[in-house]
Write a protein that holds these residues in place. Structure first.
Motif, short mmCIF file in Angstrom:
data_model
loop_
_atom_site.label_atom_id
_atom_site.label_comp_id
_atom_site.label_asym_id
_atom_site.label_seq_id
_atom_site.Cartn_x
_atom_site.Cartn_y
_atom_site.Cartn_z
N LYS A 51 0.84 -1.20 0.00
CA LYS A 51 0.00 0.00 0.00
C LYS A 51 0.88 1.26 0.00
O LYS A 51 0.61 2.22 -0.70
CB LYS A 51 -0.89 -0.02 1.25
N GLU A 52 1.94 1.18 0.76
CA GLU A 52 2.88 2.31 0.86
C GLU A 52 3.53 2.58 -0.50
O GLU A 52 3.62 3.73 -0.95
CB GLU A 52 3.94 1.96 1.91
N VAL A 53 3.98 1.51 -1.18
CA VAL A 53 4.61 1.67 -2.50
C VAL A 53 3.61 2.30 -3.48
O VAL A 53 3.93 3.26 -4.19
CB VAL A 53 5.11 0.31 -3.04
N ILE A 100 17.82 18.04 -6.48
CA ILE A 100 16.74 18.04 -5.46
C ILE A 100 15.65 17.01 -5.77
O ILE A 100 15.35 16.16 -4.93
CB ILE A 100 16.19 19.47 -5.22
N PRO A 101 15.10 17.01 -6.99
CA PRO A 101 14.09 15.97 -7.27
C PRO A 101 14.68 14.56 -7.16
O PRO A 101 14.04 13.65 -6.61
CB PRO A 101 13.65 16.26 -8.70
N ALA A 102 15.92 14.37 -7.64
CA ALA A 102 16.54 13.04 -7.57
C ALA A 102 16.70 12.60 -6.12
O ALA A 102 16.45 11.44 -5.78
CB ALA A 102 17.88 13.05 -8.29
N SER A 103 17.09 13.55 -5.24
CA SER A 103 17.26 13.20 -3.83
C SER A 103 15.93 12.83 -3.19
O SER A 103 15.87 11.93 -2.36
CB SER A 103 17.86 14.37 -3.04
N LEU A 104 14.88 13.52 -3.60
CA LEU A 104 13.56 13.18 -3.05
C LEU A 104 13.17 11.76 -3.45
O LEU A 104 12.68 10.98 -2.63
CB LEU A 104 12.50 14.18 -3.54
N PHE A 105 13.40 11.42 -4.72
CA PHE A 105 13.11 10.05 -5.16
C PHE A 105 13.93 9.04 -4.37
O PHE A 105 13.44 8.02 -3.91
CB PHE A 105 13.45 9.87 -6.64
N MET A 106 15.24 9.34 -4.25
CA MET A 106 16.13 8.40 -3.57
C MET A 106 15.73 8.23 -2.11
O MET A 106 15.78 7.14 -1.56
CB MET A 106 17.60 8.86 -3.65
N PHE A 111 13.66 4.68 1.96
CA PHE A 111 12.62 4.49 2.96
C PHE A 111 11.88 3.16 2.71
O PHE A 111 11.68 2.35 3.61
CB PHE A 111 11.65 5.68 2.91
N LEU A 112 11.51 2.92 1.44
CA LEU A 112 10.79 1.69 1.09
C LEU A 112 11.70 0.47 1.26
O LEU A 112 11.26 -0.58 1.74
CB LEU A 112 10.27 1.77 -0.35
N ALA A 113 12.97 0.61 0.88
CA ALA A 113 13.91 -0.50 1.02
C ALA A 113 14.09 -0.86 2.49
O ALA A 113 14.13 -2.04 2.86
CB ALA A 113 15.25 -0.14 0.39
N ALA A 114 14.17 0.15 3.36
CA ALA A 114 14.34 -0.10 4.79
C ALA A 114 13.11 -0.81 5.35
O ALA A 114 13.22 -1.76 6.13
CB ALA A 114 14.57 1.21 5.54
N ASN A 115 11.93 -0.40 4.90
CA ASN A 115 10.69 -1.08 5.32
C ASN A 115 10.67 -2.52 4.85
O ASN A 115 10.21 -3.41 5.57
CB ASN A 115 9.47 -0.35 4.74
N GLY A 116 11.15 -2.75 3.62
CA GLY A 116 11.20 -4.10 3.08
C GLY A 116 12.14 -4.99 3.90
O GLY A 116 11.84 -6.15 4.18
#
Ligand SMILES: [Cu+2]
Length: 243
Positions: A51-53, A100-106, A111-116
């Motif tokens: 759901k988060e992804v 800046i946009p690239a850092s936001l994506f990263m 964040f998602l990888a840590a949750n995984g």
């Protein structure tokens, strides 16, 4: 014009930033491990991550689509012979627009990888009070051995308690997959693998083999029944008497 551009980029990045914060808050509200009975539940955790992804990619997609559409319309050529007269970005501005946009994506990716990773650890850590059932894969059926030695060809489990399956194969590599509980693990000869799950409500579902294992692989499935404790005990007694 310059002020307008600065304001626009500020609004754009600000919206993106707040969207991330909102998405994370939304995700946190549902409870990261979905634990209701005092132990985390892998199925609830994976659903939560999914759901988060979906939320994150939707927010990112919509924000970028709006920004792209706005610029396409705003800065379009108004006549065929029009020559653009845009101001060149300074080096610092160009770098900022890229970084800046690239850092936001990263940041969201990490964040998602840590949750995984957290979720994976939940899936690997079997709760101490889990009931153990042995699973054997053969061409082309599953068999289950309960703590009292009873053997069956269906998986029946009591609800309200984590179940750990210790699995091995008598012949080739199979894979034990229970979609309803969001778990799958390879089952191999000469090796014991495991999965655990938390049946929390009465439910009839299936386990299928998820690794091609020969001619009848497609029929290598059976029922998984989660039943109340007393029904489980009655069923087990009946199986033991029959066997
Ligand atoms: Cu198979």
């Amino acid at each position: 014009m310059r002020r307008l551009e600065t304001t626009l980029s500020g609004i754009f990045l600000g919206t993106l930033g707040s969207a991330f914060v909102a998405a994370s808050a939304f995700a946190e509200g549902t409870g990261a491990d979905g634990s209701a009975d005092g132990f985390p539940d892998p199925a609830a955790g994976w659903d939560h991550l999914w759901k988060e992804v979906l939320t994150d990619i939707t927010v990112i997609g919509v924000v970028f689509m709006i920004a792209a559409l706005y610029m396409l319309i705003k800065f379009r050529a108004k006549s065929p012979d029009q020559v653009g007269g845009g101001r060149k970005l300074t080096a610092a501005q160009a770098v900022a627009w890229a970084l800046i946009p690239a850092s936001l994506f990263m940041a969201d990716d990490f964040f998602l990888a840590a949750n995984g990773w957290t979720q994976w650890n939940v899936q690997r850590r079997v709760p101490a009070n889990a009931m153990e059932i042995k699973v054997t894969g053969q061409q082309w059926y599953w068999s289950f051995e309960y703590p009292d030695g009873t053997e069956t060809d269906q998986l029946v489990v009591p609800i309200g308690q984590p179940i750990v399956l210790r699995m091995s194969s008598d012949d080739v590599i199979h894979s034990f997959g229970m979609p309803a509980y969001r778990v799958t693990e390879d089952v191999m000869p000469g090796r014991i693998t495991y999965i655990w799950f938390n049946p929390d409500k009465p439910m009839d579902t299936v386990v299928t083999c998820r690794e091609f294992c020969g001619m009848n692989h497609s029929v290598m499935y059976t029922k998984v029944r989660a039943v109340p404790q007393k029904d489980y005990e009655a069923w087990l007694k009946k199986q033991a008497a029959a066997g």
